[in-house]
Enzyme design. Structure first.
Site: not given
Length: 369
Positions: A150-152, A176, A180
């Site tokens: 994810t870009d997060e 989260y 990741k």
């Protein structure tokens, strides 16, 4: 190829399995003989999302946990798996704030056990000694591990900051995104330490069919249809880059087949939009496609609520690398993708009802909020 898709009964996973069996062979000039879907069927996994594939002899469903390396190893050997597309993850930020341990177990420990099981399988089967080991599938390689992230993991952007790209430093801000980020580092380490044929992707916010209705768009669609208040965090000015899920699935398949081993590709929809504008466009689209629901105005429906702790202000992805090197580009802009998404939910209310009343898991969930 025989492909194992982890998390294949989830939102992106189920769309990916459909794409692999429907379009990928023709679009990528590759033979796909079998897709094995591995899913634990936790709250966000829904076997009914794959119901139309039950009669397809190319598709196999296996219920299991990526943390169970013995079970995973057996699947790899039984189905002679050539490539793994790893999507299984806990992914809801609010849930990670309330209960972070599950995210560490699934996203970090689960990724470790999965990739290590694949490493051992490749060694046992002699694939690490093949002359084409380490080459992309398009160049004759016979195995690959696609790690989907994810870009997060990159943190938050300011209004004038350049978009995320493959070299953006990691700066996760939630349990989260931290979990990741940890899994991304494991995938990278397994490539550099063991020579594993790893490719990593980081995507922006996905939307489209089969998304669990706790996420923004499906939740807002249902509330708009019912005339219920639509909760918007803070002042609604947080910005996300929206990517239609089928565009993402094409990018994942391209990365698996054409991507260079050891490389990372970021995938974004080129749709930077404030959350409040997303909600207003969604309300307008729902009212257009379901005029009977237009009993309240957007201003009457929208309710501002206390902001999420550590809420990132802006995400944006520059997909130039995957566009230039692999030939991918998004086919949907936000307006066209949103219209397709709303129409799908209107046409599939039974799918939503099965989640809301718990029948998809044999239990009642209660009211989603």
């Amino acid at each position: 190829m025989n492909i194992l898709v982890t998390g294949g009964a989830g939102f992106i996973g189920s769309n990916l399995v459909h794409y692999l069996l429907r379009d990928a062979a023709e679009e990528l000039s590759v033979s796909i003989d079998k897709v094995v879907t591995l899913d634990k069927l936790t709250y966000a996994g829904n076997r009914s999302s794959l119901e139309d594939l039950e009669a397809d002899p190319r598709h196999v469903f296996a219920q299991g946990d990526i943390c169970d390396d013995v079970f995973v190893g057996g699947l790899l050997r039984e189905h002679n798996i050539d490539a793994v597309m790893h999507l299984a993850a806990e992914s809801h930020v609010d849930r990670s704030i309330d209960g972070p341990e599950a995210f560490i177990l699934t996203n970090v420990v689960g990724t470790f056990r999965l990739i290590d099981a694949f490493r051992k399988y490749l060694v046992e089967s002699g694939r690490t000694k093949l002359p084409n080991y380490g080459k992309s599938i398009a160049d004759g390689g016979e195995s690959a591990f696609l790690h989907v992230s994810t870009d997060e993991v990159f943190g938050s952007l300011g209004p004038q900051d350049p978009m995320f790209c493959e070299t953006t430093p990691y700066s996760p801000n939630s349990p989260y995104s931290a979990s990741k980020a940890g899994s991304d580092h494991l995938a990278r380490a397994y490539h550099h330490t063991y020579g594993m044929p790893v490719i990593t992707t980081n995507c922006s916010n996905n939307y489209g069919p089969f998304q669990f209705p706790e996420k923004l768009l499906p939740l807002m669609i249902q509330k708009t249809l019912r005339g219920e208040p639509l909760p918007v965090y803070g002042d609604g000015t947080n910005i996300r880059d929206w990517l239609y899920v089928e565009d993402h699935c094409r990018g994942l398949a391209m990365a698996l087949v054409r991507g260079a081993i050891g490389e990372t590709y970021v995938i974004g929809g080129k749709n930077e939009i404030r959350n409040i504008d997303v909600v207003r466009q969604l309300i307008a689209t729902v009212h257009q496609l379901a005029p009977e629901s237009a009993t309240k105005s957007a201003d009457d429906l929208i309710t501002y609520v206390k902001d999420r702790p550590g809420h990132d202000q802006r995400y944006a992805i520059d997909p130039a690398k995957i566009e230039n090197e692999l030939g991918w580009s998004p086919r949907e802009d936000f307006a066209s993708g949103l219209r397709k998404t709303v129409q799908w939910y209107l046409d599939n209310q039974a799918w939503i009802s099965g989640i809301e009343d718990g029948s998809y898991r044999g239990e009642r969930l209660g009211t989603l909020a």
